[in-house]
Design a protein around this motif. Sequence first.
Motif, PDB file in Angstrom:
ATOM      1  N   THR A   3       0.364  -1.247  -0.562  1.00  0.00           N
ATOM      2  CA  THR A   3       0.248   0.035  -0.015  1.00  0.00           C
ATOM      3  C   THR A   3       0.335   1.308   0.321  1.00  0.00           C
ATOM      4  OG1 THR A   3      -0.193  -0.463   2.407  1.00  0.00           O
ATOM      5  CG2 THR A   3      -2.149  -1.021   1.330  1.00  0.00           C
ATOM      6  N   ARG A   4       0.039   2.586  -0.650  1.00  0.00           N
ATOM      7  CA  ARG A   4       0.933   3.332   0.194  1.00  0.00           C
ATOM      8  C   ARG A   4       0.294   4.893  -0.046  1.00  0.00           C
ATOM      9  NH1 ARG A   4       0.057   0.906  -4.598  1.00  0.00           N
ATOM     10  NH2 ARG A   4       1.655   0.165  -4.218  1.00  0.00           N
ATOM     11  N   LEU A   5       0.919   5.998   0.064  1.00  0.00           N
ATOM     12  CA  LEU A   5       0.181   7.121   0.787  1.00  0.00           C
ATOM     13  C   LEU A   5      -0.789   7.493  -0.870  1.00  0.00           C
ATOM     14  CD1 LEU A   5       2.215   9.312   3.447  1.00  0.00           C
ATOM     15  CD2 LEU A   5       0.417   7.953   4.176  1.00  0.00           C
ATOM     16  N   ALA A   6      -1.776   7.858  -0.020  1.00  0.00           N
ATOM     17  CA  ALA A   6      -3.287   8.336  -1.549  1.00  0.00           C
ATOM     18  C   ALA A   6      -2.845   9.944  -0.967  1.00  0.00           C
ATOM     19  CB  ALA A   6      -3.715   7.661  -1.598  1.00  0.00           C
ATOM     20  N   CYS A   7      -3.230  10.284   0.464  1.00  0.00           N
ATOM     21  CA  CYS A   7      -4.094  11.503  -0.011  1.00  0.00           C
ATOM     22  C   CYS A   7      -4.061  12.102   1.765  1.00  0.00           C
ATOM     23  CB  CYS A   7      -5.456  12.012  -0.609  1.00  0.00           C
ATOM     24  SG  CYS A   7      -6.858  10.672   0.024  1.00  0.00           S
ATOM     25  N   VAL A   8      -4.197  13.239   2.012  1.00  0.00           N
ATOM     26  CA  VAL A   8      -4.698  13.536   3.332  1.00  0.00           C
ATOM     27  C   VAL A   8      -5.960  14.117   3.272  1.00  0.00           C
ATOM     28  CG1 VAL A   8      -4.576  14.894   5.224  1.00  0.00           C
ATOM     29  CG2 VAL A   8      -2.366  14.761   3.737  1.00  0.00           C
ATOM     30  N   ALA A   9      -7.040  13.318   3.979  1.00  0.00           N
ATOM     31  CA  ALA A   9      -8.197  13.510   4.610  1.00  0.00           C
ATOM     32  C   ALA A   9      -9.251  14.656   5.067  1.00  0.00           C
ATOM     33  CB  ALA A   9      -9.414  12.404   4.052  1.00  0.00           C
TER      34      ALA A   9
END
Length: 249
Positions: A3-9
């Motif tokens: 997995t990888r970081l996608a966004c800050v929500a």
Amino acid sequence: MSTRLACVAFDADRPRSVADFWAELLGWTVTIDRRDAVDVAAPDPDGLDLALTFRPATRAKGSKNRIHLDLASRSLEHQRVQVDRALALGARHIDIGQGTVPWVVLADPEGNEFCVLEPREEYVDTGAVAAIVVDTNDPARLAEFWSTASGWPVAHGGAQVAGLRSATGLGCWLEFIRTPDIERGRNRVHLDLAFFPADDPAAELARLRAAGATEVGPDVIGSAPGLALADPETNEFRLLRLAHDHSAV
């Protein structure tokens, strides 16, 4: 596969309005504008700045966020300019007990805390966002989990502060700061992870569980797409399939 970081929500009462604030402040652009999500991203396609995603909130903000952004500055004058710009766009000064410090603590128009840092050598090449900062009881332990989850190596660790950064040396840091008194309950700001369509979602979920993740109900994190999980300190996050529509797992 990983997995990888996608966004800050961000949970937002007015997603487009607060997205516009952050886009103007960072010099980024709105890349997605839908009823269920507004995304803001850096204009540099070669950078590793994470997108910011703003989704409709289902609960009011009741306490300090456990995750916030630190913004970089190139000089003391640039720091002052950044602060003035943020205030003109609708931010305000806040006191979270920081005392006398060289950085400036502000809140965006919906009360999300952030800091405008004084110039620091470690952030000279990060871009507008110096770091995503996570309050934690155990920086080393939580950094270990998020290193496994994001694929970013631990660049420095310790009892008070631990930090991750992409192995390429591009983009912002992910930092964990020891905070003895942490407000619990649902976070208005959280991280989202993603995997590519070719990856095996069951294997990725098993890997995250082995590292300390637990599944939580959608009532804990809202009804946005993806599988709702929590890290070892109950910080919520979502596991998404990395696609243009961020379709659910």
